[in-house]
Scaffold this motif. Structure first.
Motif, short mmCIF file in Angstrom:
data_model
loop_
_atom_site.label_atom_id
_atom_site.label_comp_id
_atom_site.label_asym_id
_atom_site.label_seq_id
_atom_site.Cartn_x
_atom_site.Cartn_y
_atom_site.Cartn_z
N ILE B 29 8.87 -3.80 11.95
CA ILE B 29 8.17 -4.13 10.95
C ILE B 29 8.34 -3.57 9.66
O ILE B 29 8.54 -3.80 8.56
N LEU B 33 10.23 -3.97 6.37
CA LEU B 33 9.38 -4.24 5.10
C LEU B 33 9.83 -2.96 3.77
O LEU B 33 9.72 -3.42 2.82
N ARG B 200 -9.23 -6.10 8.38
CA ARG B 200 -8.70 -7.28 9.08
C ARG B 200 -8.72 -8.60 8.13
O ARG B 200 -7.91 -9.20 8.03
N GLY B 203 -6.31 -9.22 5.02
CA GLY B 203 -5.02 -9.89 5.23
C GLY B 203 -5.03 -11.55 5.32
O GLY B 203 -3.91 -12.14 5.90
N PRO B 230 -2.32 -12.50 0.29
CA PRO B 230 -1.88 -13.08 1.44
C PRO B 230 -1.37 -14.54 1.05
O PRO B 230 -0.27 -14.98 1.44
N TRP B 249 8.52 -10.07 -0.31
CA TRP B 249 8.60 -8.87 0.52
C TRP B 249 7.98 -7.94 -0.26
O TRP B 249 7.27 -7.02 0.53
N ALA B 252 4.03 -8.24 0.50
CA ALA B 252 4.01 -7.62 1.87
C ALA B 252 3.88 -6.27 2.09
O ALA B 252 2.93 -5.76 2.81
N LEU B 255 0.53 -5.16 0.64
CA LEU B 255 -0.38 -5.55 1.60
C LEU B 255 -0.55 -4.68 3.01
O LEU B 255 -1.60 -4.08 3.35
N LEU B 256 0.79 -4.48 3.35
CA LEU B 256 0.73 -3.69 4.79
C LEU B 256 0.37 -2.25 4.46
O LEU B 256 -0.33 -1.79 5.27
N MET B 259 -3.18 -1.95 4.26
CA MET B 259 -4.11 -2.18 5.80
C MET B 259 -3.75 -1.00 6.44
O MET B 259 -4.79 -0.62 7.20
N LEU B 260 -2.58 -0.47 6.53
CA LEU B 260 -2.27 0.59 7.50
C LEU B 260 -3.07 1.80 7.11
O LEU B 260 -3.68 2.48 7.72
N ASN B 263 -6.53 1.51 8.08
CA ASN B 263 -6.92 1.57 9.54
C ASN B 263 -6.61 3.48 9.75
O ASN B 263 -7.47 3.71 10.58
#
Lengths: 305, 278
Positions: B29, B33, B200, B203, B230, B249, B252, B255-256, B259-260, B263
Motif C-alpha cells: 500500500i 501510494l 480513525r 479517514g 476522504p 492519488w 490519498a 491522508l495516509l 494517519m500513519l 498512529n
C-alpha cells in the motif's frame, strides 16, 4: 470567645457538606454523559424505524425477499443487496480467516516477543488505513489485474471480496493473537511433556483452548465486512441483480445507500434506503453482540487462571 | 516420528508465510501510494482549489482545510463527552448501569459508519434542510464517543488503587481524588487512545457523503457543505478523468501520511501499549 469554636465547626461542616455535594454532583454529571450513549443509540434506532416507515408499510417483510430494485417504477426489494453483502463477506472470510489465523499462530507461538510486537504493530497500522484508500488501490491496481486474469469486467463480487479480506485481516490477526497469548503456559507445557511436537501442542491444545476468542474475532471481522462501504462501492460494479458468477458485478447494502441516498428524490426511495440501513444495523448488531460475548468469555477465563 | 517433525516444520513455515504476507500488504500500500501519489503531489496541490475536469493543475486545499474543520468540531463535541462518560465508567459507576453503558458503547462502535451517516442526516441535515460541516461532525462525534469512552475507562482502571487510597487518606474527596490524582496519572494513555480514535474517524468517508457532502470551493463557517479529503478521494477516483485520478492519488498519499504519523507518534511518543481493536 465561646462562639468561636462553634462558628469554626459550622464552617467546617459547611465545607465538608459542600465537598460531599461535590461528589454527588460529579457522579450525576459523569453519569449523564455516560447515559448519552444509551440516548444516542435509542435515537439511532428510532430514526431508522421512523425514516423507513413508508417503505415498511408498503412492502412489509416481502421487502427482504424481492429481487426487483427499480427507483423509477417505485419498486424496491432488498434481495440483491442482501445477497451481495453476504456473498462478499463470506468470501472475504474464507480468504482472511486461514491467513489471519496462520499469522496469529506465528506471532503468538513462534516469533520472539520483540519481533512479534513489532509485526503486530505493523499489522495494526493496516487497520488504520482509511477504507477509501483501499478502494482507490482496488480500482486502479486490483481491477486491471483481475481483467488481465480473465474476469470479464474486472469489477465484481470476487474483486470486492479480495479487498474486504485485506481490510478485515488486521482484526482477525490482532484479536486471535491476544486470545492465543491468553492460553496458560501450563497447557502448552503439559502437551509438550506428553511428547507432543510444538505444532501438535499448538494445533491440538492451544488453538482449541483459545477457540472462543478466535471465533469472536471472526464474528467481529464479519460485522466489519458487512458494514464496509467505500472500498466495496468502488470495486463491486454496482449492479442490483443477482448473477450466478462471482466474477460478475453485484451490489451491497452499504454501497447502494452510499450511491443513491443523495440522489433519492422520491420519499419511498429514501425510505427504502433507510430500511436497508435498518437491515444492516440489525445484522451487524447481532454479530457484534455475539462477538463481544465470546471475546469477553475468553479474556475472563484467561485472567482467572 | 520423523514425519511428525516434518509436519511441525512445514506447518510453522506456513504460518510464517501467512505473517509475512499480512505484513507485506502494508508495504504494498505504502509503495503504490508513494509511487502514484508522489508523482502527482505538488505545492499547488496543497494550496489551490480543484480545477474543473479538463484543466490541468489545481489542488485540494479546500478539502484539507475542510477535514481540519470537521475534526476540530469532532474534538470539541465528541471527545469531551466520551472522556467524561469514561470517567464515570471507571470511577463513579455502581450497580449494573455501567455494564449496560459499556455494552451499548461497544455495539455503537460496531454500527456501520454508513448507518451513522443516515442518522446524522435525519438528525441534522433534514431539520436544517442543507448539508453542513456541523452535520458531518455530528456523525464523526457519534463514532468518536464510544472509542474515547472505552479508552478513558481502560487507562483510568490501570491507575493503581494505592494512589487513590493515598489521596483519600490525605482527606481528599472522591471527585478531588479523581480530578487531581487519577486523571493526571492516566492522562498519557488517554491522550494516545484519543489521538488514535480521532485519526480513525479522520479517514471515514461513508458518514460524510450525505452530511458534510462536498464542495468544489471554499466553505466559510461550519454551516455550509464542506469538502473533505476522504470524500474528495472517492469522488475523484470514480470520475472518468485522468487528471482527477492523479489528484486522488496525491490526496490519498496526504491522508495516509497524516494517519500513519498520528498512529506512530501516538504510540511511540505517548504510550506504546495501546491497541486499536474494534
Amino acid at each position: 470567645m465561646a462562639a468561636e469554636p462553634v462558628r469554626e465547626a459550622s464552617r467546617a461542616r459547611g465545607f465538608f457538606g459542600r465537598l460531599r455535594a461535590g461528589d454527588q454532583a460529579a457522579t450525576l454529571i459523569t453519569a449523564t454523559f455516560a447515559s448519552s450513549v444509551l440516548v444516542l443509540t435509542a435515537l439511532l434506532v428510532y430514526e431508522l424505524f421512523h425514516g423507513s416507515a413508508l417503505s415498511r408499510d408498503k412492502f412489509g417483510w416481502a421487502f427482504l425477499f424481492t429481487k426487483i430494485w427499480d427507483p423509477v417504477a417505485g419498486e424496491f426489494g432488498a434481495l440483491p443487496f442482501i445477497y451481495g453483502t453476504l456473498a462478499t463477506s463470506a468470501l472475504a472470510l474464507a480468504m482472511a480467516v486461514p491467513l489471519g489465523l496462520g499469522a496469529a499462530v506465528f506471532l503468538s507461538e513462534l516469533a520472539p516477543p520483540r519481533i512479534s510486537d513489532a509485526l503486530t504493530f505493523v499489522i495494526e497500522l493496516l487497520a488504520a488505513v482509511p477504507s477509501v484508500i483501499y478502494g482507490l488501490l482496488g480500482v486502479f491496481i486490483l481491477v486491471p489485474l483481475m481483467r488481465q486474469a480473465g474476469a470479464p469486467y474486472g469489477v465484481g463480487v470476487f474483486t470486492a471480496s479480495v479487498v474486504l479480506a485485506v481490510m478485515i485481516l488486521p482484526f482477525i490477526v490482532s484479536i486471535s493473537r491476544e486470545a492465543l497469548l491468553a492460553v496458560p503456559r501450563e497447557q502448552r507445557e503439559a502437551a509438550l511433556a506428553l511428547g507432543a511436537t510444538h505444532w501438535e501442542s499448538t494445533w491440538q491444545v492451544v488453538i482449541p483452548f483459545a477457540r472462543l476468542g478466535i471465533i469472536g474475532s471472526v464474528f467481529l471481522a464479519l460485522a466489519r465486512a458487512l458494514g464496509e462501504t467505500m472500498a466495496v462501492t468502488m470495486v463491486i460494479g454496482n449492479d442490483p441483480k443477482i448473477h450466478a458468477s462471482l466474477l460478475a458485478p453485484g451490489y451491497t447494502i452499504a454501497a447502494v445507500i452510499a450511491n443513491e441516498f443523495t440522489e433519492a428524490t422520491a420519499d419511498l426511495h429514501l425510505s427504502a434506503l433507510i430500511e436497508l440501513g435498518l437491515v444492516l444495523f440489525f445484522l451487524t448488531m447481532l454479530l457484534n453482540g455475539i462477538a463481544r460475548l465470546l471475546i469477553l468469555s475468553t479474556t475472563r477465563r484467561g485472567t482467572a487462571q | 516420528m520423523n514425519r511428525r517433525k516434518i509436519v511441525n516444520t512445514v506447518m510453522f513455515g506456513i504460518t510464517g508465510l501467512c505473517a509475512l504476507l499480512t505484513v507485506s500488504v502494508l508495504f504494498f500500500i505504502l509503495g503504490y501510494l508513494l509511487w502514484y501519489g508522489g508523482r502527482s503531489l505538488s505545492w499547488s496541490f496543497l494550496t489551490q482549489l480543484p480545477k474543473p475536469p479538463g484543466e490541468a493543475g489545481g489542488g485540494m486545499a479546500n478539502a484539507i482545510v475542510g477535514t481540519g474543520k470537521l475534526l476540530l468540531l469532532t474534538v470539541l463535541m465528541g471527545v469531551p463527552a466520551g472522556f467524561v462518560a469514561g470517567v464515570y465508567l471507571s470511577e463513579f459507576g455502581s450497580g449494573s448501569f455501567p455494564a449496560v453503558v459499556r455494552y451499548t458503547a461497544d455495539l455503537l462502535n460496531g454500527v456501520p459508519s454508513i448507518v451513522i451517516g443516515i442518522f446524522a442526516y435525519a438528525l441534522v441535515v433534514m431539520p436544517m434542510r442543507h448539508f453542513s460541516a456541523l452535520a458531518g461532525a455530528v456523525a464523526l462525534s457519534m463514532m468518536v464517543i464510544p472509542i474515547t469512552m472505552r479508552t478513558t475507562e481502560q487507562f483510568l482502571r490501570a491507575v493503581p488503587q494505592s494512589l487513590r487510597e493515598a489521596a483519600l487518606a490525605l482527606g481528599a474527596n472522591k471527585w478531588q481524588t479523581v480530578a487531581t490524582v487519577v486523571i493526571p496519572a492516566g492522562f498519557r494513555g488517554i491522550l494516545t487512545g484519543t489521538i488514535l480514535g480521532v485519526a480513525r474517524v479522520a479517514g471515514e468517508t461513508a458518514p460524510l457523503l450525505f452530511t458534510s457532502f462536498g464542495n468544489q470551493y471554499w466553505s466559510s463557517g461550519f454551516n455550509q457543505p464542506t469538502a473533505s479529503l476522504p470524500v474528495m478521494i472517492f469522488t475523484f477516483a470514480v470520475s472518468p478523468y485522468d487528471d482527477w485520478h492523479r489528484q486522488a492519488w496525491a490526496a490519498a498519499l496526504v491522508l495516509l501520511a497524516l494517519m500513519l504519523t498520528a498512529n506512530v507518534a501516538a504510540r511511540l511518543v505517548f504510550s506504546p501499549k495501546v491497541t486499536q481493536n474494534g
